[in-house]
Design an enzyme around this catalytic site. Structure first.
Site, mmCIF file in Angstrom:
data_model
loop_
_atom_site.group_PDB
_atom_site.id
_atom_site.type_symbol
_atom_site.label_atom_id
_atom_site.label_comp_id
_atom_site.label_asym_id
_atom_site.label_seq_id
_atom_site.Cartn_x
_atom_site.Cartn_y
_atom_site.Cartn_z
ATOM 1 C CB SER A 9 -0.958 -0.086 1.360
ATOM 2 O OG SER A 9 -0.066 -0.491 2.217
ATOM 3 C CD GLU A 11 0.662 7.448 5.551
ATOM 4 O OE1 GLU A 11 0.870 6.284 6.276
ATOM 5 O OE2 GLU A 11 1.200 8.376 6.189
ATOM 6 N NE ARG A 100 -2.438 10.491 20.765
ATOM 7 C CZ ARG A 100 -1.265 10.708 21.691
ATOM 8 N NH1 ARG A 100 -1.286 10.454 23.062
ATOM 9 N NH2 ARG A 100 -0.119 11.419 21.277
ATOM 10 C CB ALA A 118 -5.749 4.852 18.640
ATOM 11 C CG PHE A 211 9.666 13.684 8.847
ATOM 12 C CD1 PHE A 211 8.543 14.650 9.080
ATOM 13 C CD2 PHE A 211 9.676 13.270 7.545
ATOM 14 C CE1 PHE A 211 7.940 15.253 8.303
ATOM 15 C CE2 PHE A 211 8.850 13.986 6.517
ATOM 16 C CZ PHE A 211 7.793 14.875 7.121
HETATM 17 P P1 FAD Z 1 -2.406 5.629 20.604
HETATM 18 O O1 FAD Z 1 -2.639 4.227 20.110
HETATM 19 O O2 FAD Z 1 -3.681 6.364 21.349
HETATM 20 O O3 FAD Z 1 -1.301 5.929 21.504
HETATM 21 C C1 FAD Z 1 -0.674 7.249 21.855
HETATM 22 C C2 FAD Z 1 0.175 7.092 23.097
HETATM 23 O O4 FAD Z 1 -0.730 6.773 24.124
HETATM 24 C C3 FAD Z 1 1.083 6.034 23.118
HETATM 25 O O5 FAD Z 1 2.048 6.312 24.082
HETATM 26 C C4 FAD Z 1 0.349 4.781 23.754
HETATM 27 O O6 FAD Z 1 1.165 4.019 24.580
HETATM 28 C C5 FAD Z 1 -0.505 5.522 24.768
HETATM 29 N N1 FAD Z 1 -1.893 4.834 25.108
HETATM 30 C C6 FAD Z 1 -2.588 4.143 23.812
HETATM 31 N N2 FAD Z 1 -3.669 3.915 24.472
HETATM 32 C C7 FAD Z 1 -3.809 4.357 25.744
HETATM 33 C C8 FAD Z 1 -4.772 3.975 26.741
HETATM 34 N N3 FAD Z 1 -5.986 3.507 26.581
HETATM 35 N N4 FAD Z 1 -4.367 4.677 28.200
HETATM 36 C C9 FAD Z 1 -3.084 5.214 28.552
HETATM 37 N N5 FAD Z 1 -2.272 5.326 27.249
HETATM 38 C C10 FAD Z 1 -2.587 4.792 26.250
HETATM 39 N N6 FAD Z 1 -0.874 11.665 12.509
HETATM 40 C C11 FAD Z 1 -1.829 12.412 12.302
HETATM 41 O O7 FAD Z 1 -2.246 13.394 13.014
HETATM 42 N N7 FAD Z 1 -2.623 12.098 11.087
HETATM 43 C C12 FAD Z 1 -2.311 10.938 10.267
HETATM 44 O O8 FAD Z 1 -3.100 10.889 9.232
HETATM 45 C C13 FAD Z 1 -1.412 9.984 10.833
HETATM 46 N N8 FAD Z 1 -1.139 8.896 10.192
HETATM 47 C C14 FAD Z 1 -0.414 7.882 10.819
HETATM 48 C C15 FAD Z 1 -0.099 6.587 10.184
HETATM 49 C C16 FAD Z 1 0.593 5.771 10.754
HETATM 50 C C17 FAD Z 1 0.779 4.462 10.173
HETATM 51 C C18 FAD Z 1 1.471 6.125 11.969
HETATM 52 C C19 FAD Z 1 2.237 5.010 12.704
HETATM 53 C C20 FAD Z 1 1.338 7.084 12.542
HETATM 54 C C21 FAD Z 1 0.433 8.161 12.092
HETATM 55 N N9 FAD Z 1 0.248 9.237 12.701
HETATM 56 C C22 FAD Z 1 -0.830 10.218 12.028
HETATM 57 C C23 FAD Z 1 0.913 9.815 13.827
HETATM 58 C C24 FAD Z 1 0.204 9.348 15.136
HETATM 59 O O9 FAD Z 1 -1.151 10.206 15.182
HETATM 60 C C25 FAD Z 1 0.983 9.555 16.250
HETATM 61 O O10 FAD Z 1 2.114 8.854 16.500
HETATM 62 C C26 FAD Z 1 0.374 9.890 17.674
HETATM 63 O O11 FAD Z 1 1.168 10.348 18.589
HETATM 64 C C27 FAD Z 1 -0.283 8.592 18.234
HETATM 65 O O12 FAD Z 1 -1.403 7.708 17.572
HETATM 66 P P2 FAD Z 1 -1.715 6.454 17.696
HETATM 67 O O13 FAD Z 1 -3.032 6.440 17.096
HETATM 68 O O14 FAD Z 1 -0.755 5.480 17.750
HETATM 69 O O15 FAD Z 1 -2.400 6.861 19.468
#
Ligand code: FAD
Length: 285
Positions: A9, A11, A100, A118, A211
């Site tokens: 895929s 991005e 997230r 997330a 980055f």
């Molecule tokens: P989460 O999974 O929520 O994790 C974030 C942090 O919180 C981690 O440290 C985790 O350990 C902690 N955590 C998670 N769940 C819990 C819980 N229930 N209780 C306590 N702590 C918790 N960013 C953008 O703005 N737009 C995008 O389009 C984008 N695309 C991305 C695509 C990919 C493939 C990746 C890898 C990253 C992308 N990002 C994007 C960046 C991402 O939004 C950031 O890395 C963000 O800081 C974390 O998102 P996450 O979904 O991993 O969060």
């Protein structure tokens, strides 16, 4: 993993200018000839707006190509998120990258929105839309930069899987052992969804450093030093970058990675150079 059964895929990020839009369209048509499983489109990253993402997703869909919008929950209400998901459902979108996201620096705690992590977004999607969408989540072989430690980060990754994520895409990395060790750690916790490595081609040293510092991806010292030595010699940076990333992809596929997700940065050539080295033309689709 047989390279021919892996999932590939690409991005993209939503462009903001006419020139950027023209470039994205050209990039999509070039890369689409490689028959990827889907193109994903980032959301809210790098200052882009929601409407930029919608416009890019709409255009890709209009070409008859599968688009997977990213959707981040931070700063939004659940109503806002479900409205966006309904829009995607009506459009026939079948895959969402659920994240997230990050608050802009300086935003207060009041800007958080209704969902903190997330896993809550994944649960919300499953609650309102059942299995309508295939849900991809983010994974961090080198640990998310805000996590207190690797094990807690892995616990949090598992929460997303338990909430209903179908598969994951990793943050980029240049150390294949980090991926192997992450997959082993997942296995010990019975996390068995596919975890597809995110691949960042190397095209520009200073951007890559910026980055990587922001997202917690490590550039191995030997690689950083060699790239640094090239200074403004972009051609040599790209040549070494292509060799290094091709080798990384080969190792990942050989160790059983279920596919590769390329962070194209809206440029076809750097991804294609790696693609062609890997001989993937016969493999995608
Ligand atoms: P989460 O999974 O929520 O994790 C974030 C942090 O919180 C981690 O440290 C985790 O350990 C902690 N955590 C998670 N769940 C819990 C819980 N229930 N209780 C306590 N702590 C918790 N960013 C953008 O703005 N737009 C995008 O389009 C984008 N695309 C991305 C695509 C990919 C493939 C990746 C890898 C990253 C992308 N990002 C994007 C960046 C991402 O939004 C950031 O890395 C963000 O800081 C974390 O998102 P996450 O979904 O991993 O969060």
């Amino acid at each position: 993993m047989n390279h021919t059964t892996a999932i590939y895929s690409f991005e993209l990020f939503p462009p903001k200018t006419e020139k950027g839009i023209a470039n994205l369209r050209e990039t999509v048509s070039t890369l689409n000839a490689r028959q990827p499983a889907f193109f994903s489109v980032t959301y809210g990253a790098g200052g882009s707006t929601q409407s930029n993402t919608f416009a890019t997703v709409d255009w890709i869909r209009d070409q008859g190509i599968d688009a997977a919008p990213h959707l981040s929950c931070i700063g939004s209400s659940t109503d806002e998120i479900t409205t966006i998901l309904r829009r995607y459902e009506a459009q026939g979108i079948t895959r969402i990258v659920a994240l997230r996201g990050d608050l802009p620096s300086g935003a207060g705690a009041g800007a958080m929105g209704d969902l903190n992590h997330a896993n809550e977004l994944v649960a919300l999607i499953r609650k309102h839309f059942g299995d309508r969408f295939r849900i991809e989540v983010a994974a961090y072989p080198e640990m998310h930069p805000q996590a207190p430690n690797f094990n807690r980060d892995l616990d949090n990754f598992k929460r997303k899987v338990d909430a209903g994520a179908d598969s994951a895409i990793t943050q980029y990395f240049y150390n294949a052992d980090a991926y192997a060790s992450f997959i082993d750690a997942c296995t010990t916790r019975s996390i068995d969804i596919p975890v597809v490595p995110g691949i960042m081609p190397i095209t520009n040293f200073s951007n890559l450093v910026r980055f990587s510092d922001a997202c917690g991806a490590e550039i191995p010292r030997w690689l950083r030093k060699r790239l640094e030595d090239y200074g403004d010699d972009i051609e040599s940076i790209r040549k070494l970058g292509t060799e290094v990333v091709t080798d990384l992809c080969l190792r990942l596929l050989d160790m059983g990675a279920p596919g590769l997700h390329f962070y194209t940065m809206n440029q076809a050539a750097p991804t294609l150079a790696i693609w062609d080295n890997l001989g993937l033309d016969a493999a995608a689709g």
